[in-house]
Write a protein that holds these residues in place. Sequence first.
Motif, PDB file in Angstrom:
ATOM      1  N   THR A  22      22.689  65.710  12.444  1.00 31.93           N
ATOM      2  CA  THR A  22      23.335  64.775  13.370  1.00 31.93           C
ATOM      3  C   THR A  22      22.310  64.171  14.333  1.00 31.93           C
ATOM      4  O   THR A  22      22.277  62.957  14.552  1.00 31.93           O
ATOM      5  CB  THR A  22      24.447  65.521  14.150  1.00 31.93           C
ATOM      6  OG1 THR A  22      25.338  66.106  13.193  1.00 31.93           O
ATOM      7  CG2 THR A  22      25.232  64.585  15.046  1.00 31.93           C
ATOM      8  N   ALA A  59      19.837  61.836  12.389  1.00 33.58           N
ATOM      9  CA  ALA A  59      20.458  60.553  12.037  1.00 33.58           C
ATOM     10  C   ALA A  59      20.518  59.654  13.274  1.00 33.58           C
ATOM     11  O   ALA A  59      20.185  58.460  13.201  1.00 33.58           O
ATOM     12  CB  ALA A  59      21.853  60.794  11.463  1.00 33.58           C
ATOM     13  N   ALA A  60      20.912  60.238  14.413  1.00 34.29           N
ATOM     14  CA  ALA A  60      21.001  59.443  15.649  1.00 34.29           C
ATOM     15  C   ALA A  60      19.633  58.875  16.034  1.00 34.29           C
ATOM     16  O   ALA A  60      19.541  57.809  16.643  1.00 34.29           O
ATOM     17  CB  ALA A  60      21.564  60.300  16.775  1.00 34.29           C
ATOM     18  N   ASP A  89      31.372  67.485   7.502  1.00 32.49           N
ATOM     19  CA  ASP A  89      31.928  66.133   7.591  1.00 32.49           C
ATOM     20  C   ASP A  89      31.393  65.396   8.816  1.00 32.49           C
ATOM     21  O   ASP A  89      31.110  64.198   8.762  1.00 32.49           O
ATOM     22  CB  ASP A  89      33.466  66.204   7.606  1.00 32.49           C
ATOM     23  CG  ASP A  89      34.003  66.632   6.245  1.00 32.49           C
ATOM     24  OD1 ASP A  89      33.277  66.486   5.240  1.00 32.49           O
ATOM     25  OD2 ASP A  89      35.138  67.132   6.181  1.00 32.49           O
ATOM     26  N   HIS A  90      31.225  66.133   9.907  1.00 32.31           N
ATOM     27  CA  HIS A  90      30.677  65.524  11.125  1.00 32.31           C
ATOM     28  C   HIS A  90      29.240  65.051  10.876  1.00 32.31           C
ATOM     29  O   HIS A  90      28.862  63.929  11.231  1.00 32.31           O
ATOM     30  CB  HIS A  90      30.723  66.571  12.250  1.00 32.31           C
ATOM     31  CG  HIS A  90      30.346  66.017  13.580  1.00 32.31           C
ATOM     32  ND1 HIS A  90      29.100  66.200  14.122  1.00 32.31           N
ATOM     33  CD2 HIS A  90      31.039  65.262  14.471  1.00 32.31           C
ATOM     34  CE1 HIS A  90      29.034  65.583  15.293  1.00 32.31           C
ATOM     35  NE2 HIS A  90      30.206  65.014  15.522  1.00 32.31           N
ATOM     36  N   ALA A 138      29.178  62.033   8.569  1.00 36.47           N
ATOM     37  CA  ALA A 138      29.612  60.818   9.275  1.00 36.47           C
ATOM     38  C   ALA A 138      28.454  60.248  10.100  1.00 36.47           C
ATOM     39  O   ALA A 138      28.268  59.027  10.172  1.00 36.47           O
ATOM     40  CB  ALA A 138      30.813  61.134  10.167  1.00 36.47           C
ATOM     41  N   ALA A 139      27.667  61.137  10.700  1.00 37.60           N
ATOM     42  CA  ALA A 139      26.514  60.679  11.495  1.00 37.60           C
ATOM     43  C   ALA A 139      25.491  59.977  10.605  1.00 37.60           C
ATOM     44  O   ALA A 139      24.901  58.961  10.983  1.00 37.60           O
ATOM     45  CB  ALA A 139      25.875  61.867  12.221  1.00 37.60           C
ATOM     46  N   GLN A 166      26.159  58.475   7.747  1.00 36.14           N
ATOM     47  CA  GLN A 166      26.770  57.214   7.326  1.00 36.14           C
ATOM     48  C   GLN A 166      26.636  56.159   8.415  1.00 36.14           C
ATOM     49  O   GLN A 166      26.245  55.019   8.154  1.00 36.14           O
ATOM     50  CB  GLN A 166      28.252  57.505   7.018  1.00 36.14           C
ATOM     51  CG  GLN A 166      29.105  56.305   6.691  1.00 36.14           C
ATOM     52  CD  GLN A 166      28.800  55.766   5.300  1.00 36.14           C
ATOM     53  OE1 GLN A 166      28.240  56.466   4.479  1.00 36.14           O
ATOM     54  NE2 GLN A 166      29.132  54.504   5.077  1.00 36.14           N
ATOM     55  N   LYS A 167      26.913  56.576   9.656  1.00 37.34           N
ATOM     56  CA  LYS A 167      26.863  55.637  10.783  1.00 37.34           C
ATOM     57  C   LYS A 167      25.441  55.092  10.970  1.00 37.34           C
ATOM     58  O   LYS A 167      25.246  53.914  11.197  1.00 37.34           O
ATOM     59  CB  LYS A 167      27.327  56.379  12.049  1.00 37.34           C
ATOM     60  CG  LYS A 167      27.400  55.500  13.264  1.00 37.34           C
ATOM     61  CD  LYS A 167      28.068  56.209  14.426  1.00 37.34           C
ATOM     62  CE  LYS A 167      27.891  55.378  15.679  1.00 37.34           C
ATOM     63  NZ  LYS A 167      27.692  56.188  16.859  1.00 37.34           N
ATOM     64  N   ALA A 168      24.460  55.984  10.850  1.00 35.46           N
ATOM     65  CA  ALA A 168      23.071  55.582  11.099  1.00 35.46           C
ATOM     66  C   ALA A 168      22.452  54.876   9.894  1.00 35.46           C
ATOM     67  O   ALA A 168      21.364  54.310  10.008  1.00 35.46           O
ATOM     68  CB  ALA A 168      22.247  56.818  11.469  1.00 35.46           C
ATOM     69  N   GLN A 169      23.134  54.969   8.749  1.00 35.46           N
ATOM     70  CA  GLN A 169      22.619  54.329   7.522  1.00 35.46           C
ATOM     71  C   GLN A 169      21.213  54.833   7.168  1.00 35.46           C
ATOM     72  O   GLN A 169      20.346  54.053   6.754  1.00 35.46           O
ATOM     73  CB  GLN A 169      22.620  52.800   7.672  1.00 35.46           C
ATOM     74  CG  GLN A 169      24.023  52.216   7.646  1.00 35.46           C
ATOM     75  CD  GLN A 169      24.669  52.340   6.256  1.00 35.46           C
ATOM     76  OE1 GLN A 169      24.166  51.789   5.292  1.00 35.46           O
ATOM     77  NE2 GLN A 169      25.743  53.095   6.165  1.00 35.46           N
TER      78      GLN A 169
END
Length: 340
Positions: free
Chosen positions: A85, A88-89, A108-109, A112-113, A115-118
């Motif tokens: 996480t 990714a951030a 999953d958390h 999702a991180a 996915q968000k950060a690509q």
Amino acid sequence: MAGKINVGVIGAGRIGRVHAENLAYRIPGAKLVAIADVVAEAAQKLAADLQIATVVQDYRAILADRTVDAVVICSSTDTHAQVITDAAAAGKHIFCEKPIALDLAKIDHALAAVQKAQVKLQVGFNRRFDPSFRRVRELIAAGSIGTPHILRITSRDPAPPPISYVKVSGGIFLDMAIHDFDMARYLMGSEVVEVYAAGNVLVDPAIGAAGDIDTAVTTLYFANGAIGVIDNSRQAVYGYDQRVEVFGSGGMALATNKTPDSVVQSDAVGVHAAKPLYFFVERYAEAYVAEMREFVQCVREDKRPSVTGVDGRIPVVIAYAAQKSYAEHRPVRLEEVDRR
Ligand SMILES: NC(=O)c1ccc[n+]([C@@H]2O[C@H](COP(=O)([O-])OP(=O)(O)OC[C@H]3O[C@@H](n4cnc5c(N)ncnc54)[C@H](O)[C@@H]3O)[C@@H](O)[C@H]2O)c1
């Protein structure tokens, strides 16, 4: 991305050393630039051996370094989801050792991180990169053994890990059989829908006292109707026993153990050959290089890794089902443990 990518390794334990050595010596597209470990001496020793200047205790120092393109997460399992996480951030590409976490919500958390950060995420299912297992997969995919009916995976360690490791490992299904659950999906090209697991403590009562088992057999039903069986033991006295066999309507593909040499000696007592390579560092040496080469290539050429976050998640679900099946002495369908 032109030129080498800069990579930091987080966690300087057993597998951290394998990946760090490969990045330093065997992957031309990467430059190992930093090593982190909460235990300063562990990071310092590895960095000194590989002549890496940047050594930190807090991995977030690596994430804050704008010149670092990617991180390789080799810390203890319970840290992976948080490190993913945070990485990714920070916009870093991520290679993470298996399992992503022992808890599906945390997985999953973390996904999702990502996915968000690509950013790219590759999970360390190294056995997919073993040349023999890969060949078996290719034969199945090409239809060379017809329709697959039966999968057999034998996966036995040479010796149990320390009890301190057993206690935090998540148990034999999440820690050890998880590789085999991934191999089952990979080889068959079909998803597991139901499992039935038997297990016992036959190697060391201390493993039982720590709340785990050391011997397990898991039967799998695949979506395509095929059936699989995986047998695991924490102790094979003759070494690391890693074999797969797929039987189909048109034939059979078999990958046997790797030995340090191929000499067969015959005498009055019997016919003798070398024991299998001792453990994962030796047995999968080529596979660890190949998986890291693919990760580095994916980052440099902006490609999708072949072992994704979802591939990291599904074997955890299979392991949950196996745990429940063992505990309740009954077959368990995967949707019982993953209602997503
Ligand atoms: N793919 C494989 O074949 C394979 C093989 C072995 C281990 N693994 C996985 O790799 C991971 C590490 O296993 P190992 O056997 O190397 O364990 P290990 O205990 O030898 O090493 C883990 C290291 O991580 C460090 N660490 C813990 N928390 C940290 C943090 N927050 N930041 C930085 N460092 C931290 C520890 O101090 C230790 O040095 C586990 O998740 C394990 O499941 C995968």
